[in-house]
Structures are given as structure tokens and as C-alpha cells.
Scaffold this motif. Structure first.
Motif, short mmCIF file in Angstrom:
data_model
loop_
_atom_site.label_atom_id
_atom_site.label_comp_id
_atom_site.label_asym_id
_atom_site.label_seq_id
_atom_site.Cartn_x
_atom_site.Cartn_y
_atom_site.Cartn_z
N ILE A 142 0.92 -0.89 -0.25
CA ILE A 142 0.19 0.64 0.05
C ILE A 142 0.63 1.48 -0.09
CG2 ILE A 142 -2.11 1.14 1.35
CD1 ILE A 142 -3.20 -1.77 2.41
N PRO A 143 0.93 2.02 -0.60
CA PRO A 143 1.84 2.85 -1.09
C PRO A 143 1.33 4.02 -0.18
CG PRO A 143 0.06 3.23 -2.80
CD PRO A 143 -0.03 1.77 -2.30
N GLY A 144 0.36 4.21 1.00
CA GLY A 144 0.08 5.96 1.64
C GLY A 144 -0.45 5.51 2.87
N SER A 145 -1.47 5.46 3.73
CA SER A 145 -1.48 5.23 5.08
C SER A 145 -2.65 3.55 4.75
CB SER A 145 -2.90 6.06 4.98
OG SER A 145 -3.45 5.79 6.52
N ASN A 146 -2.35 2.24 5.53
CA ASN A 146 -2.40 1.06 5.28
C ASN A 146 -4.29 1.29 6.65
OD1 ASN A 146 -3.80 -1.80 5.26
ND2 ASN A 146 -2.34 -2.24 6.73
N SER A 147 -5.08 2.15 6.07
CA SER A 147 -5.93 2.47 7.53
C SER A 147 -6.92 3.34 7.21
CB SER A 147 -5.79 3.41 7.91
OG SER A 147 -5.13 4.33 8.49
N VAL A 148 -8.26 3.50 7.09
CA VAL A 148 -9.00 4.00 7.35
C VAL A 148 -9.65 4.96 8.21
CG1 VAL A 148 -11.23 3.53 6.14
CG2 VAL A 148 -10.71 2.12 5.21
N ARG A 149 -9.66 5.77 7.76
CA ARG A 149 -10.27 6.81 9.21
C ARG A 149 -11.74 6.87 9.58
NH1 ARG A 149 -8.04 9.50 12.78
NH2 ARG A 149 -5.82 9.29 11.98
N VAL A 150 -12.14 6.74 10.43
CA VAL A 150 -14.32 6.42 10.55
C VAL A 150 -14.22 7.80 11.68
CG1 VAL A 150 -15.57 5.61 10.61
CG2 VAL A 150 -14.43 4.50 9.25
N LEU A 151 -14.00 9.33 12.02
CA LEU A 151 -14.77 10.09 12.60
C LEU A 151 -13.03 9.74 13.74
CD1 LEU A 151 -17.81 9.57 13.30
CD2 LEU A 151 -16.56 11.73 11.97
N ASP A 152 -13.04 9.89 14.78
CA ASP A 152 -11.80 8.76 15.52
C ASP A 152 -11.57 7.87 15.24
OD1 ASP A 152 -12.39 12.14 16.31
OD2 ASP A 152 -14.01 11.66 18.40
N GLU A 153 -11.52 6.74 14.74
CA GLU A 153 -11.51 5.84 14.74
C GLU A 153 -10.10 5.27 13.68
OE1 GLU A 153 -11.12 3.33 17.29
OE2 GLU A 153 -12.14 4.54 19.10
N THR A 154 -9.94 4.34 13.90
CA THR A 154 -9.23 3.91 12.10
C THR A 154 -9.42 2.28 11.73
OG1 THR A 154 -6.86 3.46 13.04
CG2 THR A 154 -7.81 5.58 11.67
N ILE A 155 -10.04 1.81 10.38
CA ILE A 155 -9.28 0.23 10.73
C ILE A 155 -8.21 -0.11 10.12
CG2 ILE A 155 -12.24 -0.14 11.63
CD1 ILE A 155 -12.78 -0.74 8.53
N PRO A 156 -8.12 -1.36 9.72
CA PRO A 156 -6.89 -1.45 8.84
C PRO A 156 -6.99 -1.54 7.21
CG PRO A 156 -6.80 -2.81 10.11
CD PRO A 156 -8.13 -2.16 10.48
N LEU A 157 -6.49 -1.54 5.92
CA LEU A 157 -6.98 -2.40 5.60
C LEU A 157 -7.23 -3.64 5.30
CD1 LEU A 157 -6.13 0.41 2.47
CD2 LEU A 157 -7.95 -0.40 2.37
N LEU A 158 -5.63 -3.51 5.14
CA LEU A 158 -5.35 -5.17 5.43
C LEU A 158 -4.47 -5.23 6.45
CD1 LEU A 158 -3.83 -5.63 1.86
CD2 LEU A 158 -5.89 -6.05 2.50
N SER A 159 -4.54 -6.35 7.27
CA SER A 159 -3.94 -6.96 8.55
C SER A 159 -2.62 -6.93 8.72
CB SER A 159 -3.76 -8.45 8.71
OG SER A 159 -3.24 -9.34 7.82
#
Length: 665
Positions: free
Chosen positions: A56-73
Motif C-alpha cells: 500500500i503506497p500510502g496509509s494502510n487504514s480507513v479513518r472513520v471519525l476518531d477511529e481507524t480500521i486497517p485496510l489489510l492486516s
């Protein structure tokens, strides 16, 4: 290479083809928690692309308000079925075969799998001296209400198509939040937001899972398209899970069996990462506040996490589940008082002087009027008395004693839209332009065809223009305005409100300023310091409703079978009564299959009688969240009468009936 795709806005993504398109599938974890020690891939040709967290060239995460979840583990697994890899290839069959042949080894260690408390997400609201009144009570009524796991698999795959051309990315997605997809792709691919354009594909407005998951799919498909130079498609039919609740209600009763104080404890299970936690707590607590008078009340709600997939938005943020416990508990107290539950509600429902001001103000006269209309149409009092007599005579259900029936009643208020939490800090906006020849252009990212007639009427009434001259923005995020996610019936509440504000401003400038006149209005940030006791739930739209539910239990299959449902609701100005009735009926039939545990007889169609209370002066609001909460409560109350046992959980079908009867049938 020509990567252009002819895309019709009415086409489904899973039907779109391109000669050079590559297709993707996710490789998921088979354990809930642990570490990836090795990954063995099958022999793959150069036509395949494998994407891991390191790719992943950038951030390996999805931001949802104040939380993030990883795209891949990456190396660490935090929940079962977590995406580890994405494999893309020339056709779906070969990709599926490749995914099936991936071998992953894990180290699990001694990591606990039980649910964990989330101390960062706990809210308490109270008034009065609850502890003292509970100690001094004449009697106590206490029940624990459970809302078990419910999941729904999309009827058709949701998905995305990403096309990379030079430094530009164009994405078509099944989504309720196109700007969230744009932002996620920008961060994951390391691109400017201006270089990412997202088009919305048609979708089911009542879908439960099109809020965050499409952003994960879109980011991975975009990376695959950038790496291959080809259009990339990624589809999913992952089930969407509803948050699970455990709600304990302990009520102090006086000598007349009326509540004086109540202590409520809520535990909300949101899976591994508590997405939208503040909003979910705000909505559930609001639903859990009783309508009956209380001198004191204490409500504590906390988030519980576990190594399960995140569960957050599921036809709402949980308000109906909180309302279910409130209305069902009122029915249990009424039954204990040995009086007609409708009469008990009429006596018990009234404002509490100590009730915090930020809560929805109770319209007690209206609630009682709705109850009265509903019990009259359903003949509730007579039927309830008859079923009580039958219940006292027949203690067990059998083919010899005949049918067993029950009647339940529930009443309560409902809310629409977001509470005044961080969601409103994003300044979601709508823009209206009055051009020459009285033409009107509207820019918004919420583009429902069903809502447009309501919007046109609102604009026409304000500006006096021909509805045919009102146009709404279409296309990608590049030309639209960010109006936020298309959920919680914002198309019927927030968007018309913003449109009215734009039109009022245009009216004040009209004939004073040259055309065109453009006005943009946004949802303003709420001052959190103004809320009581740290509670953030202040809703601007409210509905009011009463429901009666009649059912019978089949003596052979033990299936609870709905006979009739009567509803009276007040929800402000209604633009299309027939369409709203159809929407309510569809929602009721959908939920019946869930609360009866999926065991309801195929084609079961109870009579559904819906009447609207005239309230044309109030803002339009959708009564569906209120009605669903009342449906849960009225159903379990009717089942409680039929079984002569307090039913306090959903779903509750034939299996639960057998359990209540002791398994002796």
C-alpha cells in the motif's frame, strides 16, 4: 492501452465488463487473534497482482471519525475473517482458485477471546437520587433485555470499479458515502483528493452495509489499477452484523405499581473496533429513556469489544434497540400491576420535572391520543381481556387445547438524523444557485430520486419557481458538494432544512443583487459544553407513535404467527402518504422475519393498519426507527401474554417458544 469504460448510471457494477479488466478477491484470516508467521502463494502468472499491507503506497487504514480500521492486516490479526491479502487476476474463476490455494500459518499464543470493556466509551446520565429510591421502593421490577446477533447478506454484490489513467483515478462504487471513499483512496494511494473522482452506483436506500466497507474495497481496487494500468473490479457479499445489546433495567415501584426510579445498564457489543461509538451510545441511550414519570433515573452505557468484525451502522445506529427495552419494560410493569396495559400507559406517561432538558420533550397529550386511537381500531381492550382469560385456563400449548393468542401494546417517541456529536463537526453542506430565467441548480452529494420531489416542493414553495426548472447536481465527487453520508433519512430531514435556509437567503437577496445568486449552508457544529451531564444526544427531529400487535402460536410448529398490526404515528408534514405507508410496511415485514428468527411461514402477511396523525406544521421526520423499536416491544409483549412468561429477547421464534415451555412438548 484503452482503459475507458462506458458506464450507465443505472447499471449494476457486477454486470460491467471490459476486455482488459482484472478481478479481485480478498484472502481472509481463519483465526480471531494472532500473528501471521508465513504466507505461501500458489504459482501465479504475471497476469496476477497480489497486494499485501506492504504494497500500500500510502496509509494502510480507513479513518472513520476518531477511529481507524486497517485496510489489510499486516502481521497482526485482530478479528476473524480480517482481510490479509487482495489478489487480482484476469477472471473471477482463476482468482478464486488462487485464493483457495493460499496457505497461511499463524501463531495464536494465549490471547483472550472474550469481550473486553472499552473504558474510553462509557456514558452516564442521571437525575434524582436513584439509589435511595430503589432502597425504599415498595417493590422492584427487574429484567435483562437481549438483542441477539442479526446479520444480513446483500441480495446482489456490492462493489467497486477503479480506473487509473496517468495520475487520475476514477472510481464507480456502491456506496452511501462517496466522499469518504474519495478521502480513503487519497490517503491509501498517496494522491491528492483532486485527482480522485468517485461516482455513486445505484443502491438500495435501506441497505445496512454501504457506509465504510465500500471504502476498503475502493482503496484496494484503486491500488490494483495503479499497479496494473488496467480497470480493477472488486466485489463483496460480506454479511453485515447488527450491534448486540444487553440491557438491564431495575425499577422501583410505589404502592400503586407506578415507577418512581429506574437504573439502566447497557452493554453494546461493536466487534473489534468501536466505529461510531459516540453516535451509537447517544442513540441507544435516547431510546432507553422511559416515557413514564420518574423521580430519579440513572443510565450507564458502555462499549464492549471482541475479536469480531466491526458492527456499527445497521439500518441506523441502534435507537430502535434502546426503545425496544424501554417499551417492553413498560409492558412488563403493566402486566405485573394486573391492569390493562393500555390503561397503565395512559396513567404512567407524563413528564418528569427533573428530566434533562437536552432530551426530547415529551408531548404527553399527543402520545395518549395516539394510544387511544390505536387501541380503538384494534379493539385491544376486549381482545386482551379475552386472551387473558384463555391464558388462565390453558397453561400449556398443545394440539388438544387449540391456539394460544396474545396482544401487545407499545408507545414511544423516535428520533431522526445524527445527534449533536462529532458527525456534525464536518460541515456537510448544500448549495443552491438562482440563475437567470429563474432556473435553480442544487449541489449536493445526496442524490436520491425519491427525495427530489420533496426537495423540489420545498424550493418551489420558497422561491416560486417552476419545478421543471430545478436541477440537481449529478456526476462525481469532482463536481458535487459534500453533504455527508446518505443515511438516517437525512434526505428527508437535514437536506430540506439546509435547502430552506439557502432559499431564505436567496429571497432576501433577490431583486437586490444581480443573478446568479449562490448560497451555501452547512450543518453547524454544536457546542458540546451546552449539553447536560456530558450527554451529547440532542436531536432536532422527533416522531411519536403507538402500536398494537396481535399474534397466535401454531400448536404444531410453535411458530409465532402475526395476525394484525395497528399503528398510529405522528411524523410532521407528509408529502406522499402512500409512499410512506409502503416504506413502513416493507420495513415491518423485513423485521418480522428477523425477530421471529427466520422461522416465519413463507408468504406470511399480517394485516397492517397504518394511520397518520395530522401534524402539518411540524418538520418532516421519518417514523421508521420509532416503529421498528415499537415493533420489537409490542411483539415480545404479545408473546409474553401468549406464553404467560416475560419474553425479553429478540429474536424470539419457535425455538425460544419451546425453551419457554421447558422443552416438554
Amino acid at each position: 492501452m484503452n482503459t475507458s469504460i462506458t458506464f450507465n448510471k443505472d447499471m449494476s457494477i457486477h454486470t460491467i465488463r471490459h476486455p482488459d479488466m482484472i478481478f479481485g478477491q480478498l484472502v481472509r484470516s481463519s483465526i480471531p487473534r494472532g500473528t501471521v508467521t508465513s504466507i505461501t502463494l500458489p504459482n501465479l502468472s504475471k497476469d496476477f497482482i497480489v497486494i499485501s499491507a506492504q504494497d500500500i503506497p500510502g496509509s494502510n487504514s480507513v479513518r472513520v471519525l476518531d477511529e481507524t480500521i486497517p485496510l489489510l492486516s499486516g502481521d497482526h490479526i485482530i478479528y476473524r475473517d480480517q482481510p490479509i491479502l487482495a489478489i487480482f487476476g484476469p477472471d473471477q474463476e482463476s482468482v478464486h482458485q488462487a485464493v483457495s490455494n493460499v496457505v497461511i500459518s499463524y501463531a495464536t499464543g494465549d490471547q483472550p477471546l472474550e469481550a473486553d470493556q472499552s473504558p474510553a466509551h462509557e456514558v452516564t446520565m442521571h437525575w434524582g437520587d436513584c439509589a435511595t429510591l430503589l432502597e425504599q421502593a415498595s417493590s422492584i421490577e427487574e429484567h435483562t433485555y437481549l438483542t441477539g446477533n442479526e446479520e444480513r447478506t446483500p441480495a446482489t454484490p456490492i462493489g467497486v470499479i477503479a480506473v487509473s489513467e496517468g495520475e487520475e483515478l476514477t472510481v464507480w462504487a456502491t456506496t452511501q458515502w462517496p466522499f469518504h471513499i474519495r478521502n480513503t483512496i487519497s490517503e491509501a494511494c498517496g494522491l491528492s483528493k483532486r485527482r480522485v473522482s468517485v461516482y455513486q452506483n445505484p443502491y438500495d436506500h435501506t441497505s445496512a452495509g454501504l457506509l465504510v466497507w465500500p471504502s476498503v474495497l475502493a482503496a484496494l481496487a484503486s491500488i490494483a489499477s495503479m499497479k496494473s494500468g488496467k480497470p480493477a473490479k472488486l466485489l463483496s457479499r460480506d454479511p453485515i452484523h447488527r450491534p448486540e445489546l444487553i440491557i438491564t433495567r431495575k425499577t422501583a415501584l410505589d404502592d400503586d405499581m407506578l415507577p418512581v426510579a429506574e437504573k439502566v445498564d447497557l452493554q453494546v457489543h461493536l466487534g473489534v473496533i468501536p466505529l461510531f461509538a459516540d453516535e451509537i451510545l447517544a442513540q441507544i441511550i435516547t431510546g432507553a429513556v422511559p416515557m413514564y414519570h420518574l423521580e430519579a433515573c440513572e443510565i450507564t452505557a458502555r462499549i464492549v469489544t471482541s475479536p469480531a468484525a466491526p458492527r456499527h451502522y445497521y439500518f441506523g445506529f441502534g435507537f430502535p434497540l434502546g426503545l425496544f427495552s424501554t417499551a417492553a419494560h413498560a409492558a412488563h410493569i403493566a402486566r405485573r400491576s394486573m391492569v390493562n396495559p393500555a390503561n397503565w400507559l395512559m396513567k404512567a406517561v407524563k413528564n418528569s420535572h427533573a428530566r434533562p432538558r437536552h432530551l426530547v420533550h415529551l408531548r404527553t397529550a399527543l402520545i395518549k391520543e395516539l394510544i387511544d386511537q390505536t387501541i380503538t381500531r384494534s379493539d385491544f381492550s376486549r381482545k386482551f381481556a379475552v386472551y387473558e382469560m384463555q391464558r388462565s385456563r390453558n397453561r400449556m400449548i398443545s394440539t388438544f387445547t387449540g391456539y394460544t393468542r396474545g396482544m401487545g401494546i407499545a408507545a414511544g417517541s423516535g428520533v431522526n438524523g445524527f445527534s449533536n456529536t462529532s458527525m456534525n463537526e464536518y460541515n456537510f453542506s448544500v448549495e443552491v444557485t438562482l440563475d437567470v430565467n429563474d432556473a435553480v441548480r442544487v449541489r449536493t452529494s445526496i442524490i436520491h430520486s425519491k427525495a427530489r420531489e420533496i426537495w423540489r416542493e420545498a424550493i418551489r414553495s420558497q422561491l416560486g419557481v417552476d419545478p421543471e426548472d430545478i436541477e440537481f447536481s449529478t456526476g462525481s465527487t469532482a463536481g458535487m458538494l459534500d453533504s455527508g453520508p446518505d443515511i438516517l433519512d437525512r434526505d428527508l430531514t437535514v437536506i430540506p432544512m439546509l435547502l430552506n435556509r439557502c432559499c431564505e437567503s436567496i429571497k432576501n437577496q433577490r431583486f437586490k443583487e444581480p443573478l446568479p445568486i449562490t448560497v451555501k449552508r452547512s450543518v453547524k457544529r454544536t457546542n458540546r459544553a451546552a449539553t447536560d451531564e456530558g450527554m451529547k444526544a440532542q436531536f432536532s427531529h422527533a416522531t411519536w407513535g403507538a402500536m398494537v400487535f396481535e399474534l397466535t402460536i401454531d400448536p404444531v410448529s410453535l411458530n409465532p404467527e402475526p395476525i394484525g398490526i395497528w399503528i398510529t404515528v405522528s411524523c410532521g408534514r407528509i408529502y406522499d402518504r402512500a409512499a410512506l405507508k409502503k416504506k413502513i410496511q416493507s420495513a415491518i415485514l423485513r423485521e418480522l422475519g428477523s425477530i421471529i428468527g427466520g422461522e416465519a411461514r413463507t408468504g406470511l402477511q399480517p394485516a397492517i393498519d397504518i394511520q397518520f396523525h395530522a401534524d402539518e406544521e411540524s418538520d418532516t421526520a421519518d417514523p421508521t426507527p420509532n416503529i421498528i423499536g415499537l415493533l420489537y416491544a409490542a411483539y415480545t409483549s404479545a408473546l409474553s401474554q401468549a406464553l404467560n412468561e416475560p419474553v425479553t429477547s429478540i429474536p424470539a421464534g419457535a425455538g425460544e417458544v419451546l425453551e419457554f415451555l421447558g422443552g416438554n412438548l
